[in-house]
Design a protein around this motif. Structure first.
Motif, PDB file in Angstrom:
ATOM      1  N   GLN A 253       0.817  -1.221   0.000  1.00 23.42           N
ATOM      2  CA  GLN A 253       0.000   0.000   0.000  1.00 23.42           C
ATOM      3  C   GLN A 253       0.847   1.265   0.000  1.00 23.42           C
ATOM      4  OE1 GLN A 253      -3.064  -0.077  -0.593  1.00 23.42           O
ATOM      5  NE2 GLN A 253      -4.313  -1.309   0.788  1.00 23.42           N
ATOM      6  N   ALA A 254       2.103   1.158   0.401  1.00 17.22           N
ATOM      7  CA  ALA A 254       3.003   2.307   0.445  1.00 17.22           C
ATOM      8  C   ALA A 254       4.441   1.806   0.410  1.00 17.22           C
ATOM      9  CB  ALA A 254       2.750   3.138   1.705  1.00 17.22           C
ATOM     10  N   LEU A 255       5.373   2.727   0.299  1.00 18.67           N
ATOM     11  CA  LEU A 255       6.791   2.361   0.229  1.00 18.67           C
ATOM     12  C   LEU A 255       7.229   1.622   1.492  1.00 18.67           C
ATOM     13  CD1 LEU A 255       9.515   2.512  -1.236  1.00 18.67           C
ATOM     14  CD2 LEU A 255       9.863   4.772  -0.215  1.00 18.67           C
ATOM     15  N   SER A 256       6.726   2.032   2.649  1.00 20.34           N
ATOM     16  CA  SER A 256       7.115   1.378   3.906  1.00 20.34           C
ATOM     17  C   SER A 256       6.695  -0.086   3.940  1.00 20.34           C
ATOM     18  CB  SER A 256       6.504   2.120   5.099  1.00 20.34           C
ATOM     19  OG  SER A 256       5.092   2.196   4.970  1.00 20.34           O
ATOM     20  N   GLN A 303       8.195  10.598 -10.637  1.00 16.21           N
ATOM     21  CA  GLN A 303       8.798  11.617  -9.777  1.00 16.21           C
ATOM     22  C   GLN A 303       9.909  11.069  -8.889  1.00 16.21           C
ATOM     23  OE1 GLN A 303       7.931  14.738 -10.233  1.00 16.21           O
ATOM     24  NE2 GLN A 303       6.343  14.130 -11.717  1.00 16.21           N
ATOM     25  N   GLY A 304      10.282   9.828  -9.100  1.00 21.28           N
ATOM     26  CA  GLY A 304      11.372   9.234  -8.336  1.00 21.28           C
ATOM     27  C   GLY A 304      10.952   8.752  -6.959  1.00 21.28           C
ATOM     28  N   LEU A 305      11.920   8.211  -6.228  1.00 16.44           N
ATOM     29  CA  LEU A 305      11.650   7.703  -4.888  1.00 16.44           C
ATOM     30  C   LEU A 305      11.344   8.821  -3.901  1.00 16.44           C
ATOM     31  CD1 LEU A 305      14.389   4.900  -4.614  1.00 16.44           C
ATOM     32  CD2 LEU A 305      11.912   4.590  -4.684  1.00 16.44           C
ATOM     33  N   GLU A 306      11.739  10.030  -4.210  1.00 15.93           N
ATOM     34  CA  GLU A 306      11.441  11.163  -3.334  1.00 15.93           C
ATOM     35  C   GLU A 306       9.930  11.353  -3.193  1.00 15.93           C
ATOM     36  OE1 GLU A 306      15.495  11.461  -4.818  1.00 15.93           O
ATOM     37  OE2 GLU A 306      13.569  11.208  -5.831  1.00 15.93           O
ATOM     38  N   ALA A 307       9.200  11.209  -4.292  1.00 15.04           N
ATOM     39  CA  ALA A 307       7.741  11.361  -4.245  1.00 15.04           C
ATOM     40  C   ALA A 307       7.099  10.227  -3.451  1.00 15.04           C
ATOM     41  CB  ALA A 307       7.181  11.398  -5.670  1.00 15.04           C
ATOM     42  N   ALA A 308       7.625   9.023  -3.609  1.00 10.19           N
ATOM     43  CA  ALA A 308       7.086   7.887  -2.850  1.00 10.19           C
ATOM     44  C   ALA A 308       7.312   8.071  -1.359  1.00 10.19           C
ATOM     45  CB  ALA A 308       7.746   6.595  -3.330  1.00 10.19           C
ATOM     46  N   LEU A 309       8.466   8.612  -0.983  1.00 11.42           N
ATOM     47  CA  LEU A 309       8.766   8.869   0.422  1.00 11.42           C
ATOM     48  C   LEU A 309       7.849   9.946   0.989  1.00 11.42           C
ATOM     49  CD1 LEU A 309      10.536   8.557   2.944  1.00 11.42           C
ATOM     50  CD2 LEU A 309      12.155  10.159   1.908  1.00 11.42           C
ATOM     51  N   GLU A 310       7.627  10.986   0.214  1.00 11.13           N
ATOM     52  CA  GLU A 310       6.774  12.088   0.673  1.00 11.13           C
ATOM     53  C   GLU A 310       5.329  11.645   0.853  1.00 11.13           C
ATOM     54  OE1 GLU A 310       5.606  16.660  -0.716  1.00 11.13           O
ATOM     55  OE2 GLU A 310       7.083  15.487  -1.841  1.00 11.13           O
ATOM     56  N   ASP A 312       4.330   8.738   1.910  1.00  8.85           N
ATOM     57  CA  ASP A 312       4.211   7.708   2.941  1.00  8.85           C
ATOM     58  C   ASP A 312       4.270   8.356   4.324  1.00  8.85           C
ATOM     59  OD1 ASP A 312       4.422   5.490   4.614  1.00  8.85           O
ATOM     60  OD2 ASP A 312       5.570   4.360   3.143  1.00  8.85           O
ATOM     61  N   ASP A 313       3.165   8.317   5.052  1.00  6.88           N
ATOM     62  CA  ASP A 313       3.098   8.940   6.377  1.00  6.88           C
ATOM     63  C   ASP A 313       3.878   8.157   7.431  1.00  6.88           C
ATOM     64  OD1 ASP A 313       1.455  10.888   5.311  1.00  6.88           O
ATOM     65  OD2 ASP A 313      -0.385   9.798   5.785  1.00  6.88           O
ATOM     66  N   LYS A 314       4.154   6.874   7.174  1.00  6.46           N
ATOM     67  CA  LYS A 314       4.832   6.047   8.167  1.00  6.46           C
ATOM     68  C   LYS A 314       6.331   6.297   8.212  1.00  6.46           C
ATOM     69  CE  LYS A 314       1.475   2.272   7.719  1.00  6.46           C
ATOM     70  NZ  LYS A 314       1.294   0.837   7.358  1.00  6.46           N
ATOM     71  N   LEU A 315       6.880   6.858   7.148  1.00  4.75           N
ATOM     72  CA  LEU A 315       8.313   7.104   7.089  1.00  4.75           C
ATOM     73  C   LEU A 315       8.603   8.542   7.490  1.00  4.75           C
ATOM     74  CD1 LEU A 315       9.124   5.260   3.738  1.00  4.75           C
ATOM     75  CD2 LEU A 315       9.486   4.426   6.055  1.00  4.75           C
ATOM     76  N   THR A 316       9.547   8.710   8.414  1.00  2.62           N
ATOM     77  CA  THR A 316       9.825  10.041   8.963  1.00  2.62           C
ATOM     78  C   THR A 316      11.107  10.664   8.418  1.00  2.62           C
ATOM     79  OG1 THR A 316      10.918   9.008  10.863  1.00  2.62           O
ATOM     80  CG2 THR A 316       8.578   9.514  11.090  1.00  2.62           C
ATOM     81  N   VAL A 317      11.888   9.916   7.649  1.00  2.00           N
ATOM     82  CA  VAL A 317      13.136  10.473   7.108  1.00  2.00           C
ATOM     83  C   VAL A 317      12.824  11.383   5.922  1.00  2.00           C
ATOM     84  CG1 VAL A 317      14.482   8.502   7.877  1.00  2.00           C
ATOM     85  CG2 VAL A 317      13.467   8.477   5.606  1.00  2.00           C
ATOM     86  N   ASP A 318      13.749  12.295   5.635  1.00  2.00           N
ATOM     87  CA  ASP A 318      13.564  13.238   4.530  1.00  2.00           C
ATOM     88  C   ASP A 318      14.329  12.830   3.276  1.00  2.00           C
ATOM     89  OD1 ASP A 318      11.982  14.885   6.151  1.00  2.00           O
ATOM     90  OD2 ASP A 318      13.763  15.890   6.965  1.00  2.00           O
ATOM     91  N   ASP A 319      15.332  12.011   3.451  1.00  2.00           N
ATOM     92  CA  ASP A 319      16.179  11.614   2.323  1.00  2.00           C
ATOM     93  C   ASP A 319      15.971  10.121   2.049  1.00  2.00           C
ATOM     94  OD1 ASP A 319      18.080  11.203   0.408  1.00  2.00           O
ATOM     95  OD2 ASP A 319      19.794  11.831   1.637  1.00  2.00           O
ATOM     96  N   ALA A 321      17.738   8.103   0.536  1.00  2.00           N
ATOM     97  CA  ALA A 321      18.988   7.352   0.631  1.00  2.00           C
ATOM     98  C   ALA A 321      19.140   6.694   1.995  1.00  2.00           C
ATOM     99  CB  ALA A 321      20.172   8.276   0.362  1.00  2.00           C
ATOM    100  N   LEU A 322      18.495   7.254   3.026  1.00  2.00           N
ATOM    101  CA  LEU A 322      18.601   6.710   4.380  1.00  2.00           C
ATOM    102  C   LEU A 322      17.814   5.414   4.547  1.00  2.00           C
ATOM    103  CD1 LEU A 322      18.214  10.043   6.388  1.00  2.00           C
ATOM    104  CD2 LEU A 322      20.326   8.850   5.789  1.00  2.00           C
ATOM    105  N   LEU A 323      16.966   5.087   3.593  1.00  2.00           N
ATOM    106  CA  LEU A 323      16.148   3.878   3.681  1.00  2.00           C
ATOM    107  C   LEU A 323      16.888   2.632   3.201  1.00  2.00           C
ATOM    108  CD1 LEU A 323      12.789   5.258   2.215  1.00  2.00           C
ATOM    109  CD2 LEU A 323      13.339   4.910   4.632  1.00  2.00           C
ATOM    110  N   PHE A 324      17.994   2.820   2.487  1.00  2.00           N
ATOM    111  CA  PHE A 324      18.635   1.709   1.799  1.00  2.00           C
ATOM    112  C   PHE A 324      20.082   1.516   2.250  1.00  2.00           C
ATOM    113  CE2 PHE A 324      15.511   3.716  -0.981  1.00  2.00           C
ATOM    114  CZ  PHE A 324      14.677   2.647  -1.281  1.00  2.00           C
ATOM    115  N   ASP A 325      20.554   0.287   2.063  1.00  2.00           N
ATOM    116  CA  ASP A 325      21.970   0.017   2.300  1.00  2.00           C
ATOM    117  C   ASP A 325      22.829   0.673   1.227  1.00  2.00           C
ATOM    118  OD1 ASP A 325      21.433  -1.668   4.553  1.00  2.00           O
ATOM    119  OD2 ASP A 325      20.896  -3.278   3.177  1.00  2.00           O
TER     120      ASP A 325
END
Length: 371
Positions: A253-256, A303-310, A312-319, A321-325
């Motif tokens: 349902q979301a990136l998270s 719009q890239g992964l930035e749009a997917a992160l924005e 997703d309400d469950k993810l609190t990071v802004d970048d 890159a912090l989600l991945f190894d």
């Protein structure tokens, strides 16, 4: 004296009763020992199978369903989904995750889906269509009519190039494993019949519900005209033979949810995000990711992964890159301003293959035709 025993004395009757009880006790002990031995043997077999399966590394990819929204017609939407399926098959992907990367502002565009199949009840229509086409192409041709009734999402599926995957066996192909569907043909108690694409159905020693898709290992039995087999885990053909056996599809349902709902114990041990803002993939040495067990590669949408992160309400990071190894640019120095997701999947999996050393892990699929 007990009525009906005749002239047997009470002492004789007591002795006879004790002998019967002793026989009964000994019989129960023998049965218990036999059951214990069989249980230990099955546990050893299961343990061996699990060990073999656990050694098989997996590769998962996550793609946003919104990429279909960018297609200009129903035919192009279907063809785009077919390109993702072809890329997944070519590079032996084990799991394809379709995730929603858009904000949930239009509930009317959501449709209901089978929760047992996809793990969710409602999803954005583009995600449902992409997942359905991916599943349709992964399914062997002789099973599609049983599992995929006429649907608008599959209206143009006939235009798509077939995957020609190893588990899409022809009738004349001779291989130890086959995909099948449990039929409603009545068999003896504790048995079922499975259609695996051969002239005869296969009898399996297990009572299963009709309509269930199963993986069957064919058992050699020259003494019988019947085809016999056993139902095995879908992962066994890959673990036992090294032959690629298709991919599974799930919806997030979301990136998270891509990370949180991993089907593997412990989740993914190596995660990679792809973006033109990432570091060059050429900085990774060949084989540097070869120790992974369950790898995940995530692709962004328009719009890239930035749009997917924005979104997703469950993810609190802004970048992101912090989600991945590893946050990688898999096509540095690109000539076009943008790389479409279906192109990024092909480019990325091709350049990452030596990093995972997947090209040396498995043998090419070979089969023989029956005379």
């Amino acid at each position: 004296m007990k009525p009906g025993v005749g002239r047997m004395t009470r002492d004789e009757y007591v002795k006879l009763k004790k002998r019967k009880e002793e026989k009964k006790r000994l019989k129960q002990e023998r049965l218990a020992k036999r059951a214990k031995a069989e249980g230990e043997r099955e546990a050893e077999e299961d343990g061996g199978s699990s060990a073999t399966t656990s050694e098989t590394r997996t590769l998962s990819i996550a793609v946003p369903g919104s990429i279909l929204e960018n297609a200009q017609s129903a035919e192009l939407r279907t063809y785009l989904a077919g390109q993702i399926a072809r890329a997944a098959c070519i590079f032996e992907v084990d799991e394809v995750i379709v995730y929603d990367d858009l904000p949930d502002t239009d509930a009317g565009r959501r449709v209901g889906v089978d929760e047992q199949v996809y793990g969710v009840r409602t999803v954005r229509r583009c995600c449902a269509q992409l997942a359905r086409v991916l599943q349709y192409l992964e399914c062997p041709q002789y099973l599609r009519r049983s599992f995929f009734p006429v649907h608008k999402d599959l209206e143009y599926a006939g235009l798509l190039n077939p995957l020609d995957a190893p588990h899409h066996l022809r009738q004349a192909d001779d291989f130890a494993y086959r995909e099948g569907i449990v039929t409603n043909h009545a068999g003896k108690a504790g048995h079922s019949y499975v259609n695996v694409g051969l002239l005869k159905e296969v009898s399996v020693k297990k009572e299963l519900a009709p309509g269930l898709r199963v993986t069957v290992k064919l058992l050699p039995d020259k003494s019988s005209k019947k085809l016999r087999g056993e139902v095995v885990a879908p992962s066994e053909p890959r673990a036992a033979t090294g032959v690629y056996w298709g991919y599974t599809v799930r919806i997030a349902q979301a990136l998270s949810d891509v990370f949180c709902r991993a089907p593997y114990p412990g989740g993914y041990d190596v995660t990679l995000g792809t973006s033109d803002r990432g570091v060059s993939v050429h900085g990774l040495a060949e084989g540097s990711l070869s120790q992974h067990r369950h790898a995940l590669v995530v692709f962004g949408g328009l719009q890239g992964l930035e749009a997917a992160l924005e979104s997703d309400d469950k993810l609190t990071v802004d970048d992101p890159a912090l989600l991945f190894d590893h946050y990688l640019n898999t096509c540095p120095g690109q000539g076009s301003r943008t790389i479409r997701t279906e192109e990024a999947v092909l480019v990325s999996l091709a350049v990452l293959r030596p990093k995972f050393s997947l090209c040396e892990q498995r043998d090419n699929f070979k089969h023989t035709a029956k005379n």
